[in-house]
Design a protein around this motif. Structure first.
Motif, PDB file in Angstrom:
ATOM      1  N   GLN A 182       1.696   2.738  -3.544  1.00 58.17           N
ATOM      2  CA  GLN A 182       0.612   2.933  -4.502  1.00 58.17           C
ATOM      3  C   GLN A 182       0.763   4.207  -5.330  1.00 58.17           C
ATOM      4  OE1 GLN A 182      -1.690   0.928  -5.445  1.00 58.17           O
ATOM      5  NE2 GLN A 182      -1.725  -0.653  -3.871  1.00 58.17           N
ATOM      6  N   ARG A 183       1.455   5.211  -4.809  1.00 55.94           N
ATOM      7  CA  ARG A 183       1.613   6.477  -5.549  1.00 55.94           C
ATOM      8  C   ARG A 183       2.982   6.599  -6.212  1.00 55.94           C
ATOM      9  NH1 ARG A 183      -1.710  10.784  -4.649  1.00 55.94           N
ATOM     10  NH2 ARG A 183      -0.011  12.311  -4.490  1.00 55.94           N
ATOM     11  N   LYS A 239       1.007  -1.789 -11.748  1.00 57.66           N
ATOM     12  CA  LYS A 239       0.152  -0.609 -11.719  1.00 57.66           C
ATOM     13  C   LYS A 239       0.504   0.337 -12.861  1.00 57.66           C
ATOM     14  CE  LYS A 239       2.379   2.626  -8.471  1.00 57.66           C
ATOM     15  NZ  LYS A 239       1.955   3.852  -9.164  1.00 57.66           N
ATOM     16  N   PRO A 273       0.797  -1.240   0.000  1.00 46.75           N
ATOM     17  CA  PRO A 273       0.000   0.000   0.000  1.00 46.75           C
ATOM     18  C   PRO A 273       0.820   1.276   0.000  1.00 46.75           C
ATOM     19  CG  PRO A 273      -0.990  -1.615   1.475  1.00 46.75           C
ATOM     20  CD  PRO A 273       0.308  -2.210   1.013  1.00 46.75           C
TER      21      PRO A 273
END
Length: 417
Positions: free
Chosen positions: A180-181, A197, A177
């Motif tokens: 994620q960016r 991603k 997590p």
């Protein structure tokens, strides 16, 4: 059809298909070809002057101390995380002033935890990564400005930042997590997969350039092998039924072509492996537990047309390397027809693929050499990062704004490292 196949094979073996790595300089006798336009020219882009990278200085326990404990990490296929760190420390794109940086890099060697057999264990990786992010977010202000949106991380595990070598478990875990960016630089690439991603940069696995260099054979050696493959067809220990490993594609290769004289395939890994690839026209690059493997790098380096059998694979530097032009893609369901597919390719198409593979820029982009060389995989990563600039203003958070959930993920990942 059978007569045509043998006429076709005879033609190929009489043609001069020898393509070598020359580190990577090409002999003057080598016929080469390059593709102009977006897919050909970007391989030769120079990232210097287009971006600046700040490298966090972390305690040695996150990188150098781990490597000292097990130097084997320098040679395994996930070693790009180590060599990228070394490259950036002396790269002209590095800045010592974080205020002028476009990107921030956190050097964490999350794959350098090996079994006695040299296989990386990913189980400590999430806690190590979380620990490093907690450190940089506490000691520097830059992570908190974007919660990692202007940071990149090397995650060359089987399934990237999902940090597990079994796909089912990797999917269940999902990407860590806290990442994620961030922009993830990873070997794993498969479309519509939770472990890839959007915005990630897919890279080749590490293959030792010096080792390959020592196995070069004379340039004019004919390619007397039509199809070549060495590796597992079944993973009896982990998949006794035989249908899950490689989604059955490798098993199909063996069952259909083990007795076919056009196919030189075996589980044995001879000392002449690299030499044999240089004698082959086609090299099979099927998926295993993950869709990628070092065979793809080896095939390109040795001028053996890669036959890519991995549905939905995202290939290394796909925005720069013209994979459709240099390789052959075969759907997993079509493996039983592999002989017909390959013998049906017109000789002039094969010759053109060979000329494209002979282009030194194609080979260079697949390697992490020491020292770095223009156009190599290090530079392709930087080019990929440069093409993402400038950052969208929306990545910068308001004071005290938070997006990431620091307590998300498996409970075991939350334990201190």
């Amino acid at each position: 059809m059978e007569i045509w196949r043998w006429v076709f094979i005879g033609f190929l073996f009489l043609a001069d298909f020898a393509v070598k790595i020359q580190p990577f300089k090409l002999g003057r006798s080598q016929p080469t070809e390059r593709i102009s336009g977006s897919a050909g020219d970007v391989l030769e882009d120079d990232p210097v002057g287009r971006l600046k990278v700040f490298v966090y200085e972390l305690p040695r326990k996150y990188n150098k101390k781990i490597l000292q404990k097990d130097p084997r990490c320098l040679n395994h296929m996930f070693a790009a995380e180590i060599y990228m760190h070394r490259f950036l420390l002396s790269s002209p794109v590095r800045t010592l002033n974080p205020e002028e940086a476009d990107w921030f890099y956190t050097p964490v060697y999350t794959t350098c935890d090996l079994t006695a057999n040299g296989l990386p264990l990913p189980f400590k990786s999430p806690r190590m990564m979380r620990s490093a992010i907690q450190l940089i977010s506490s000691n520097w202000p830059y992570w908190n400005r974007t919660e990692g949106a202007d940071h990149f991380f090397l995650v060359p595990h089987d399934f990237g930042a999902c940090f597990h070598y079994q796909e089912e478990k990797a999917i269940e875990r999902g990407i860590l997590p806290l990442l994620q960016r961030a922009t993830l630089v990873q070997t794993f690439g498969q479309r519509n997969h939770v472990c890839l991603k959007e915005g990630s940069i897919t890279i080749p696995p590490y293959a030792p350039p010096q080792k390959m260099q020592t196995h070069l054979i004379p340039e004019k050696t004919p390619r007397s092998i039509f199809v070549y493959f060495r590796g597992l067809f079944y993973d009896v220990g982990n998949d006794p039924e035989g249908g899950y490993y490689a989604r059955g594609a490798r098993a199909a290769v063996w069952e259909n072509f083990k007795d076919n004289p056009l196919f030189d395939i075996s589980t044995e890994h001879p000392t002449t492996y690299y030499e044999d690839m240089q004698r082959a026209v086609f090299c099979l690059c099927p998926l295993g537990w993950a869709p990628w493997s070092p065979r793809l790098v080896e095939a390109v380096i040795f001028g053996c047309i890669p036959v890519i059998i991995a549905d939905d694979i995202v290939l290394p530097f796909a925005d720069a390397i013209p994979w459709e032009e240099i390789g052959v893609f075969v759907d997993e369901k079509d493996v039983p027809n592999l002989d017909t597919i390959l013998t049906s390719i017109p000789p002039e198409v094969i010759l053109r693929k060979q000329r494209l593979l002979a282009n030194p820029s194609m080979k260079q982009a697949m390697l992490f050499p020491q020292p770095a060389q223009p156009g190599d995989a290090f530079h392709q990563v930087l080019n990929g990062l440069a093409r993402k600039l400038p950052h969208d203003k929306g990545v910068y958070l308001k004071p005290d704004e938070r997006v990431l959930n620091w307590t998300a993920g498996p409970v075991g990942d939350l334990k201190p490292w």
